[in-house]
Design a protein around this motif. Structure first.
Motif, PDB file in Angstrom:
ATOM      1  N   GLN A 245      76.517 -18.081  66.249  1.00 41.49           N
ATOM      2  CA  GLN A 245      75.782 -17.690  65.053  1.00 41.49           C
ATOM      3  C   GLN A 245      76.147 -18.554  63.854  1.00 41.49           C
ATOM      4  OE1 GLN A 245      76.735 -13.410  64.845  1.00 41.49           O
ATOM      5  NE2 GLN A 245      74.574 -13.023  65.254  1.00 41.49           N
ATOM      6  N   GLY A 246      77.200 -19.375  64.002  1.00 37.02           N
ATOM      7  CA  GLY A 246      77.677 -20.183  62.883  1.00 37.02           C
ATOM      8  C   GLY A 246      76.838 -21.424  62.651  1.00 37.02           C
ATOM      9  N   ASN A 247      76.932 -21.938  61.444  1.00 35.90           N
ATOM     10  CA  ASN A 247      76.187 -23.142  61.084  1.00 35.90           C
ATOM     11  C   ASN A 247      76.737 -24.390  61.760  1.00 35.90           C
ATOM     12  OD1 ASN A 247      74.299 -21.885  59.337  1.00 35.90           O
ATOM     13  ND2 ASN A 247      75.862 -21.773  57.733  1.00 35.90           N
ATOM     14  N   ASP A 248      78.017 -24.402  62.095  1.00 34.31           N
ATOM     15  CA  ASP A 248      78.574 -25.581  62.760  1.00 34.31           C
ATOM     16  C   ASP A 248      77.939 -25.814  64.124  1.00 34.31           C
ATOM     17  OD1 ASP A 248      80.219 -26.575  60.807  1.00 34.31           O
ATOM     18  OD2 ASP A 248      82.052 -25.601  61.542  1.00 34.31           O
ATOM     19  N   ARG A 250      74.839 -25.114  64.900  1.00 35.29           N
ATOM     20  CA  ARG A 250      73.533 -25.727  64.611  1.00 35.29           C
ATOM     21  C   ARG A 250      73.719 -27.183  64.183  1.00 35.29           C
ATOM     22  NH1 ARG A 250      71.656 -26.638  59.922  1.00 35.29           N
ATOM     23  NH2 ARG A 250      73.009 -25.100  58.931  1.00 35.29           N
ATOM     24  N   ARG A 251      74.729 -27.453  63.370  1.00 33.43           N
ATOM     25  CA  ARG A 251      74.975 -28.832  62.924  1.00 33.43           C
ATOM     26  C   ARG A 251      75.254 -29.755  64.116  1.00 33.43           C
ATOM     27  NH1 ARG A 251      78.281 -25.971  58.969  1.00 33.43           N
ATOM     28  NH2 ARG A 251      77.088 -25.850  57.020  1.00 33.43           N
ATOM     29  N   GLU A 254      71.927 -30.472  65.887  1.00 30.70           N
ATOM     30  CA  GLU A 254      71.057 -31.359  65.125  1.00 30.70           C
ATOM     31  C   GLU A 254      71.600 -32.782  65.113  1.00 30.70           C
ATOM     32  OE1 GLU A 254      70.771 -29.414  61.368  1.00 30.70           O
ATOM     33  OE2 GLU A 254      69.258 -27.967  62.058  1.00 30.70           O
ATOM     34  N   ASP A 267      81.765 -23.114  58.844  1.00 28.62           N
ATOM     35  CA  ASP A 267      81.053 -21.849  58.627  1.00 28.62           C
ATOM     36  C   ASP A 267      80.067 -21.596  59.760  1.00 28.62           C
ATOM     37  OD1 ASP A 267      79.271 -23.843  58.057  1.00 28.62           O
ATOM     38  OD2 ASP A 267      78.462 -22.894  56.251  1.00 28.62           O
TER      39      ASP A 267
END
Length: 267
Positions: A245-248, A250-251, A254, A267
C-alpha cells in the motif's frame, strides 16, 4: 529526547544515519549503569524518529567495548541484594530488546576488544563488520556467571549454531575475526582504516532503500523467532500487504517501467 544530545555515549546524525560510540576510550569503552540506561532509552525512542533510518555503532580508540566496567558495575553488583540485582539484569536485557524492536537496521563495526556486554551489543545488531584484529568474547563464564546473559543463549545459536555457541559460552574464549567470519558472526572483514567507511557505506545503501519496508523486515526478523512456520507465513503476508500500500512500491514499479533507478522516500 533529542537523539543527538547524549551524555554517556557519542552520537552524530547525518543523512539518516546515526553514528554512535561509547566515550571512554582510555578504558576500552566499558559500559556503566548510566550508559546502559541511556542506550536503552535511546533505542526505545528510535521507532518514533523520522531522522534516523539506520544505526552504525563504531569503535573508539581502537576498541569496541570491554563490557561492564569492573569498578563502576562489577564491584557494586557484588554488594547488591537480589531485588537490586534483578533490576539490573532486567535493565541490561531491556537494552537488547530495545535494539531488536527499534525498527531501524543496526550495524556494528568491531575493532579491538569486544567483550561481555560489548559482545552482546554486537550480537544484537543486524549486521557486523570487523577488523582482522577484532576479538569477541562472551566471557561471563570467566567471571563466575552463566553464559545466559542478555539473550545470548537465544540469539547466539541462531547466528553461529548451537555447538559453536555452546563452546563460546561454556569456555568464555575469544572469537577471532577470521573465525568469526567463517562461523557467520561477522558478515565481512575490513582493515582498521576502512572499517568505518565500509560500515557507513552499508548503512548508506540501506537508507537509500525503502526505509519503511526495511523497518518491517527488522520487525519480522525479531518477531518470527517465537512463531510457528504457519504463523510466520501469515505474519509476512500481512506485512507485505501493508508495504504494497506504500508509495515506495508504486515508485519501484514506475521506475522499472521507465527503465530508471527508483528513488525511495520511505512512505
Amino acid at each position: 529526547m533529542s537523539l543527538d544530545e547524549t551524555t554517556h555515549f557519542n552520537c552524530t546524525i547525518e543523512g539518516g544515519i546515526a553514528r554512535i560510540s561509547l566515550n571512554r576510550p582510555e578504558r576500552k569503552n566499558p559500559l556503566t549503569f548510566e550508559s546502559y540506561a541511556e542506550l536503552r532509552d535511546w533505542f526505545r525512542a528510535l521507532p518514533y524518529s523520522d531522522e534516523v533510518h539506520a544505526v552504525v555503532i563504531v569503535p573508539n580508540g581502537g576498541n569496541f567495548s570491554s563490557g561492564g566496567d569492573v569498578h563502576d558495575i562489577i564491584g557494586p553488583l557484588t554488594r547488591m541484594n537480589m531485588k537490586e540485582l534483578l533490576a539490573f539484569t532486567r535493565m541490561t536485557g531491556d537494552l537488547v530488546k530495545a535494539m531488536l524492536n527499534c525498527s531501524k537496521p543496526v550495524i556494528s563495526a568491531v575493532d579491538g576488544i569486544c567483550a561481555g556486554a560489548g559482545a552482546i551489543i554486537a550480537m544484537a545488531s543486524d549486521l557486523r563488520i570487523a577488523t582482522p584484529e577484532a576479538k569477541v568474547a562472551f566471557l561471563f563464564n570467566r567471571v563466575g556467571l552463566a553464559g545466559c546473559d542478555m539473550g545470548a543463549c537465544a540469539m547466539l545459536p541462531r547466528i553461529i549454531g548451537q555447538g559453536r555457541a555452546a563452546e563460546l559460552l561454556y569456555m568464555g574464549r575469544s572469537l577471532g575475526a577470521e573465525e568469526g567470519e567463517r562461523w557467520g558472526f561477522f558478515n565481512r572483514l575490513a582493515s582498521a582504516e576502512a572499517l568505518e567507511a565500509e560500515a557507513m557505506k552499508m548503512a548508506e545503501r540501506i537508507v537509500q532503500g525503502p526505509t519503511f519496508a526495511n523497518g518491517m523486515t527488522k520487525t519480522m526478523l525479531a518477531q518470527e523467532w517465537s512463531m510457528s512456520l504457519e504463523q510466520a507465513i501469515e505474519a509476512e503476508a500481512q506485512a507485505q500487504a501493508i508495504c504494497m500500500q506504500g508509495n515506495d512500491f508504486r515508485r519501484a514499479y514506475e521506475a522499472f517501467v521507465a527503465k530508471e533507478r527508483p528513488v525511495f522516500e520511505g512512505d
